[in-house]
Enzyme design. Structure first.
Site, PDB file in Angstrom:
ATOM      1  N   TYR A 141      -7.276  -4.542  16.289  1.00  0.00           N
ATOM      2  CA  TYR A 141      -7.427  -3.321  15.487  1.00  0.00           C
ATOM      3  C   TYR A 141      -7.529  -2.067  16.352  1.00  0.00           C
ATOM      4  O   TYR A 141      -7.056  -0.998  15.968  1.00  0.00           O
ATOM      5  CB  TYR A 141      -8.606  -3.434  14.507  1.00  0.00           C
ATOM      6  CG  TYR A 141      -8.186  -4.180  13.259  1.00  0.00           C
ATOM      7  CD1 TYR A 141      -7.411  -3.550  12.286  1.00  0.00           C
ATOM      8  CD2 TYR A 141      -8.502  -5.509  13.069  1.00  0.00           C
ATOM      9  CE1 TYR A 141      -6.972  -4.236  11.160  1.00  0.00           C
ATOM     10  CE2 TYR A 141      -8.075  -6.203  11.945  1.00  0.00           C
ATOM     11  CZ  TYR A 141      -7.300  -5.550  10.984  1.00  0.00           C
ATOM     12  OH  TYR A 141      -6.858  -6.218   9.885  1.00  0.00           O
ATOM     13  N   VAL A 163      -2.754   1.440   5.938  1.00  0.00           N
ATOM     14  CA  VAL A 163      -4.116   1.766   6.340  1.00  0.00           C
ATOM     15  C   VAL A 163      -4.114   2.911   7.360  1.00  0.00           C
ATOM     16  O   VAL A 163      -5.131   3.220   7.959  1.00  0.00           O
ATOM     17  CB  VAL A 163      -4.827   0.507   6.896  1.00  0.00           C
ATOM     18  CG1 VAL A 163      -5.083  -0.493   5.771  1.00  0.00           C
ATOM     19  CG2 VAL A 163      -4.013  -0.163   8.018  1.00  0.00           C
ATOM     20  N   ASP A 164      -2.944   3.541   7.542  1.00  0.00           N
ATOM     21  CA  ASP A 164      -2.875   4.701   8.439  1.00  0.00           C
ATOM     22  C   ASP A 164      -3.075   5.976   7.624  1.00  0.00           C
ATOM     23  O   ASP A 164      -3.254   5.937   6.405  1.00  0.00           O
ATOM     24  CB  ASP A 164      -1.527   4.710   9.202  1.00  0.00           C
ATOM     25  CG  ASP A 164      -0.322   4.791   8.263  1.00  0.00           C
ATOM     26  OD1 ASP A 164      -0.267   5.723   7.428  1.00  0.00           O
ATOM     27  OD2 ASP A 164       0.573   3.926   8.353  1.00  0.00           O
ATOM     28  N   HIS A 186      -5.531  -0.644   0.450  1.00  0.00           N
ATOM     29  CA  HIS A 186      -6.030  -1.603   1.446  1.00  0.00           C
ATOM     30  C   HIS A 186      -6.975  -0.952   2.458  1.00  0.00           C
ATOM     31  O   HIS A 186      -7.138  -1.446   3.568  1.00  0.00           O
ATOM     32  CB  HIS A 186      -4.852  -2.300   2.143  1.00  0.00           C
ATOM     33  CG  HIS A 186      -4.046  -3.168   1.210  1.00  0.00           C
ATOM     34  ND1 HIS A 186      -2.775  -3.618   1.483  1.00  0.00           N
ATOM     35  CD2 HIS A 186      -4.348  -3.670  -0.015  1.00  0.00           C
ATOM     36  CE1 HIS A 186      -2.327  -4.357   0.461  1.00  0.00           C
ATOM     37  NE2 HIS A 186      -3.260  -4.388  -0.455  1.00  0.00           N
TER      38      HIS A 186
HETATM   39  P1  OAD Z   1       5.561  -5.855   4.891  1.00  0.00           P
HETATM   40  O1  OAD Z   1       5.456  -5.854   6.400  1.00  0.00           O
HETATM   41  O2  OAD Z   1       5.378  -7.116   4.153  1.00  0.00           O
HETATM   42  O3  OAD Z   1       6.995  -5.288   4.459  1.00  0.00           O
HETATM   43  C1  OAD Z   1       7.523  -4.127   5.017  1.00  0.00           C
HETATM   44  C2  OAD Z   1       8.798  -3.808   4.312  1.00  0.00           C
HETATM   45  O4  OAD Z   1       9.302  -2.613   4.861  1.00  0.00           O
HETATM   46  C3  OAD Z   1       9.910  -4.858   4.453  1.00  0.00           C
HETATM   47  O5  OAD Z   1      10.447  -5.158   3.182  1.00  0.00           O
HETATM   48  C4  OAD Z   1      10.958  -4.152   5.334  1.00  0.00           C
HETATM   49  O6  OAD Z   1      12.295  -4.521   5.011  1.00  0.00           O
HETATM   50  C5  OAD Z   1      10.713  -2.709   4.982  1.00  0.00           C
HETATM   51  N1  OAD Z   1      11.151  -1.749   5.995  1.00  0.00           N
HETATM   52  C6  OAD Z   1      11.260  -1.907   7.326  1.00  0.00           C
HETATM   53  N2  OAD Z   1      11.649  -0.760   7.912  1.00  0.00           N
HETATM   54  C7  OAD Z   1      11.800   0.155   6.916  1.00  0.00           C
HETATM   55  C8  OAD Z   1      12.164   1.529   6.885  1.00  0.00           C
HETATM   56  N3  OAD Z   1      12.463   2.213   7.986  1.00  0.00           N
HETATM   57  N4  OAD Z   1      12.167   2.145   5.675  1.00  0.00           N
HETATM   58  C9  OAD Z   1      11.854   1.476   4.549  1.00  0.00           C
HETATM   59  N5  OAD Z   1      11.506   0.183   4.522  1.00  0.00           N
HETATM   60  C10 OAD Z   1      11.468  -0.474   5.694  1.00  0.00           C
HETATM   61  O7  OAD Z   1       4.569  -4.718   4.399  1.00  0.00           O
HETATM   62  P2  OAD Z   1       3.946  -4.451   2.978  1.00  0.00           P
HETATM   63  O8  OAD Z   1       4.857  -4.763   1.875  1.00  0.00           O
HETATM   64  O9  OAD Z   1       3.324  -3.109   3.054  1.00  0.00           O
HETATM   65  O10 OAD Z   1      -2.085  -6.015   3.633  1.00  0.00           O
HETATM   66  O11 OAD Z   1       2.802  -5.508   2.989  1.00  0.00           O
HETATM   67  C11 OAD Z   1       1.779  -5.380   2.073  1.00  0.00           C
HETATM   68  C12 OAD Z   1       0.503  -5.778   2.696  1.00  0.00           C
HETATM   69  O12 OAD Z   1       0.674  -7.003   3.380  1.00  0.00           O
HETATM   70  C13 OAD Z   1      -0.007  -4.866   3.791  1.00  0.00           C
HETATM   71  O13 OAD Z   1      -0.649  -3.748   3.277  1.00  0.00           O
HETATM   72  C14 OAD Z   1      -0.963  -5.767   4.491  1.00  0.00           C
HETATM   73  C15 OAD Z   1      -0.093  -6.967   4.589  1.00  0.00           C
HETATM   74  O14 OAD Z   1      -0.660  -8.148   4.653  1.00  0.00           O
HETATM   75  C16 OAD Z   1      -3.321  -6.177   4.115  1.00  0.00           C
HETATM   76  O15 OAD Z   1      -3.582  -5.990   5.283  1.00  0.00           O
HETATM   77  C17 OAD Z   1      -4.320  -6.589   3.074  1.00  0.00           C
END
Ligand code: OAD
Length: 263
Positions: free
Chosen positions: A77, A113-114, A129
């Site tokens: 972290y 979380v940023d 989150h």
């Molecule tokens: P993920 O890491 O699961 O997914 C990120 C998404 O962003 C993917 O679908 C990528 O294809 C997409 N991506 C990558 N680069 C991109 C760009 N330049 N523009 C747009 N999209 C892009 O992240 P989250 O869906 O946010 O939770 O995951 C949800 C939660 O899972 C997070 O908040 C975290 C994690 O576990 C906790 O920590 C509780």
């Protein structure tokens, strides 16, 4: 879809979205890790920084992992906090803040979380989150504001760092994020549900749509007849449930929407 809208589908995604954006009374933008990717923050499921590459983030982001090996989890972290501190909002964050000036009812529900939305000037932001920068005591829950980040923490991180101690009870400090297995902050979740229930356009940006309950918000909107748009460079779990799935990065999509609204 009415005649005008079926004609709209032949247009560029930015034109279709701009049409729906203009017509909407209230807009919710749901952001995920992909929103911060162009600022240099690795997405949650991307390959992690070299030091932590052999760990699955889902195994590090739990209370159990912290209890078993505080130094390993805190070290991870501290690197994430330092990486965010060193990052800057990108064109998509700035465009989103400008879009809220055009549509004051626009609000952001973020899984991130940023603090890049806030640093770009966005005002209405819910962090489902939690925040990397709201550290508190694991034992008594009191806030711990003065987390000291070593100057080299982003570039030359340490794999293991012991967390600081709480000045009230002596317990160990933990990051202010929601870990797997923990419930979302009640107030934030209730507000997010209310915003999504009341909006008539939901735009999901850069989320894989696999972590619940945040991933349920697009279908909550959809069931109410709300238009749902996704922008992501790849197909996701959400792609089949949305009115428009736009293959694009966050920066490109939000700048494109802003430009389309100005023409
Ligand atoms: P993920 O890491 O699961 O997914 C990120 C998404 O962003 C993917 O679908 C990528 O294809 C997409 N991506 C990558 N680069 C991109 C760009 N330049 N523009 C747009 N999209 C892009 O992240 P989250 O869906 O946010 O939770 O995951 C949800 C939660 O899972 C997070 O908040 C975290 C994690 O576990 C906790 O920590 C509780």
């Amino acid at each position: 879809m009415d005649m005008e809208e079926s004609g709209m589908q032949a247009n560029a995604p930015s034109t279709v979205l701009a049409h729906w954006f203009r017509a909407a009374k209230s807009v919710v933008v749901l952001t995920g890790a992909g929103m911060s990717a162009e600022s240099g923050i690795p997405t949650f499921r991307d390959a992690q920084n070299g030091l932590w590459s052999r760990f699955d983030p889902e195994d590090l982001a739990t209370a159990r992992a912290y209890q078993q090996d505080k130094a390993l989890v805190w070290g991870w972290y501290v690197w994430r906090m330092a990486t965010v501190r060193a990052a800057q909002p990108h064109a998509g964050h700035l465009a989103l803040a400008e879009l809220a000036a055009i549509k004051p009812s626009l609000s952001i529900v973020s899984q991130n979380v940023d603090d890049l939305h806030e640093r770009a000037g966005s005002k209405e932001v819910i962090h489902l989150h939690g925040s990397l920068f709201a550290s508190h005591c694991f034992a008594c829950g009191r806030p711990h504001d003065d987390v000291c980040l070593p100057p080299e923490a982003a570039q030359k991180p340490s794999l293991r760092l012991m967390p600081p101690r709480c000045s009230h009870c002596g317990g160990y400090v933990r990051p202010g994020v929601v870990w797997f297995g923990e419930t979302l902050p009640k107030l934030a979740w209730r507000r997010a549900e209310r915003w999504v229930t009341d909006c008539d356009l939901l735009v999901a940006i850069g989320t894989s749509g696999i972590v619940f309950p945040a991933a349920s918000l697009p279908s909550v909107a959809r069931h109410r007849g709300t238009k749902v748009v996704e922008t992501n460079p790849v197909r996701t779990q959400l792609s089949d449930q949305v009115d428009l799935s736009w293959r694009s990065t966050a920066g490109e999509a939000l700048s494109g929407l802003l430009a389309a609204l100005k023409t």
